[in-house]
Design a protein around this motif. Structure first.
Motif, short mmCIF file in Angstrom:
data_model
loop_
_atom_site.label_atom_id
_atom_site.label_comp_id
_atom_site.label_asym_id
_atom_site.label_seq_id
_atom_site.Cartn_x
_atom_site.Cartn_y
_atom_site.Cartn_z
N ALA A 128 -37.83 -10.98 -21.53
CA ALA A 128 -36.81 -9.86 -21.73
C ALA A 128 -37.84 -8.39 -21.71
N LEU A 129 -38.73 -8.42 -22.33
CA LEU A 129 -39.59 -7.38 -21.92
C LEU A 129 -39.98 -7.00 -20.54
N GLY A 130 -40.55 -8.01 -19.83
CA GLY A 130 -40.84 -7.86 -18.49
C GLY A 130 -39.84 -7.29 -17.75
N GLN A 131 -38.49 -8.01 -17.89
CA GLN A 131 -37.41 -7.31 -17.26
C GLN A 131 -37.04 -5.93 -17.59
N ALA A 132 -37.24 -5.78 -18.75
CA ALA A 132 -36.73 -4.40 -19.20
C ALA A 132 -37.81 -3.35 -18.63
N LEU A 133 -39.13 -3.59 -18.49
CA LEU A 133 -40.17 -2.61 -18.01
C LEU A 133 -39.86 -2.59 -16.53
N MET A 134 -39.34 -3.64 -16.13
CA MET A 134 -38.94 -3.43 -14.58
C MET A 134 -37.65 -2.99 -14.27
N SER A 135 -36.64 -2.72 -15.20
CA SER A 135 -35.53 -2.43 -14.79
C SER A 135 -35.01 -1.05 -15.60
N THR A 136 -34.67 -1.03 -16.66
CA THR A 136 -34.43 0.12 -17.47
C THR A 136 -35.39 1.12 -17.65
N TYR A 137 -36.77 0.75 -17.90
CA TYR A 137 -37.89 1.46 -18.32
C TYR A 137 -38.85 1.65 -16.90
N ILE A 138 -38.34 1.49 -15.83
CA ILE A 138 -39.11 1.51 -14.48
C ILE A 138 -39.85 2.90 -14.42
N LEU A 139 -39.35 3.81 -14.62
CA LEU A 139 -39.59 5.38 -14.51
C LEU A 139 -40.99 5.50 -15.39
N PRO A 140 -40.67 5.45 -16.65
CA PRO A 140 -41.82 5.54 -17.70
C PRO A 140 -42.88 4.54 -17.23
N PHE A 141 -42.55 3.39 -16.82
CA PHE A 141 -43.74 2.32 -16.41
C PHE A 141 -44.41 2.88 -15.07
N GLU A 142 -43.99 3.68 -14.32
CA GLU A 142 -44.37 3.94 -13.00
C GLU A 142 -45.29 5.23 -13.38
N VAL A 143 -44.83 6.14 -14.33
CA VAL A 143 -45.36 7.24 -14.60
C VAL A 143 -46.73 7.06 -15.66
N ALA A 144 -46.67 5.97 -16.43
CA ALA A 144 -47.83 5.37 -17.10
C ALA A 144 -48.66 4.95 -16.13
N SER A 145 -48.58 4.27 -14.96
CA SER A 145 -49.43 3.71 -14.21
C SER A 145 -50.25 5.07 -13.58
#
Lengths: 167, 102
Positions: A128-145
């Motif tokens: 669930a965490l992986g799916q959340a990071l790739m869907s709901t939280y995709i923008l902060p995820f990319e900003v973090a990268s």
């Protein structure tokens, strides 16, 4: 008292004890080693809180990367620092501030009525965490990268030795 | 079951210890270690609230992951700055790095 609570108390005593050592030890290298112990204990808290992914991330990133980086920095900058004073003149103000804040926080934590949910954690948190990071939280995820990339380049640029022109 | 307040109490104590370290240490690396302790205490709070208040949502864990990411970036930049200052000024004592203080 259940086994879980005993494990928690052991972890808590160890974490607070090592944290006290981190801030009070005169030798900054011993502080760094105690910090590793404290970070391990906090990974234990994550295991107790049913967050195994965070426990692994804690060990990999904090113990594996940040603590090693701190030890490297200590080794690179150590020059008779033990002989100098370890604390500045405002240390007693710092103690006052820290104790006052601890008193307020502990008072609030103990007296507040926490609304605790009775739900169990999902069975596959990591999926669930992986799916959340790739869907709901995709923008902060990319900003973090991008942030990590900038930190990487920035650290190299800042720490690089300046070469003189023509060499 | 461990009460939620136990986690919050431990996190509060670790946060205040980190605060003391960040305020009272003279060695810049010691200050950074205090900040790491504070960030870890915040993470314990985030995960504890996730587990006890909203276990069906993942916001708490996701926030903790982003805090760890930012902490890693902060540690890398901070230590690079300390090493650079040490190379130029031969000191890691924060009070002796005052050339921008007017």
């Amino acid at each position: 008292m259940t086994l879980e609570q005993i494990v928690f108390l052991v972890l808590a005593v160890a974490a607070v004890g090592t944290a006290v050592g981190v801030v009070t030890n005169r030798n900054i290298l011993y502080s760094a080693f105690l910090l590793i112990g404290c970070l391990f204990m906090i990974a234990g808290f994550y295991v107790l809180l049913e967050a195994p992914f965070l426990a692994a991330v804690q060990v990999l990133i904090y113990v594996g990367a940040i603590a090693v980086l701190i030890i490297f920095a200590v080794m690179l900058t150590e020059n008779l620092m033990q002989r100098k004073r370890a604390w500045n003149e405002q240390w007693w103000v710092a103690i006052l501030v820290a104790v006052a804040l601890a008193a307020v926080l502990l008072y609030v934590v103990v007296t507040a009525q926490w609304q605790v949910s009775q739900l169990e954690t999902p069975s596959d948190v990591i999926t669930a965490l992986g799916q959340a990071l790739m869907s709901t939280y995709i923008l902060p995820f990319e900003v973090a990268s991008v942030l990590l990339l900038m930190a990487l380049i920035g650290a190299i640029v800042v720490a690089r030795e300046e070469k003189e022109e023509g060499k | 079951m461990i009460p939620l307040s136990w986690y919050l109490a431990v996190a509060a104590i670790i946060f205040c210890l980190g605060l003391y370290g960040a305020l009272a240490r003279r060695n810049a690396i010691g200050v950074l270690m205090g900040i790491e302790l504070m960030l870890n205490a915040v993470n314990i709070n985030l995960v504890a609230f996730w587990r006890y208040v909203t276990p069906e949502l993942l916001t708490g864990q996701v926030f903790a992951i982003f805090v760890i990411t930012v902490a890693a970036a902060e540690a890398a930049i901070g230590l690079a700055l300390i090493i650079s200052i040490f190379r130029n000024r031969q000191t890691v004592i924060v009070e002796e790095v005052d050339m921008m203080k007017w």
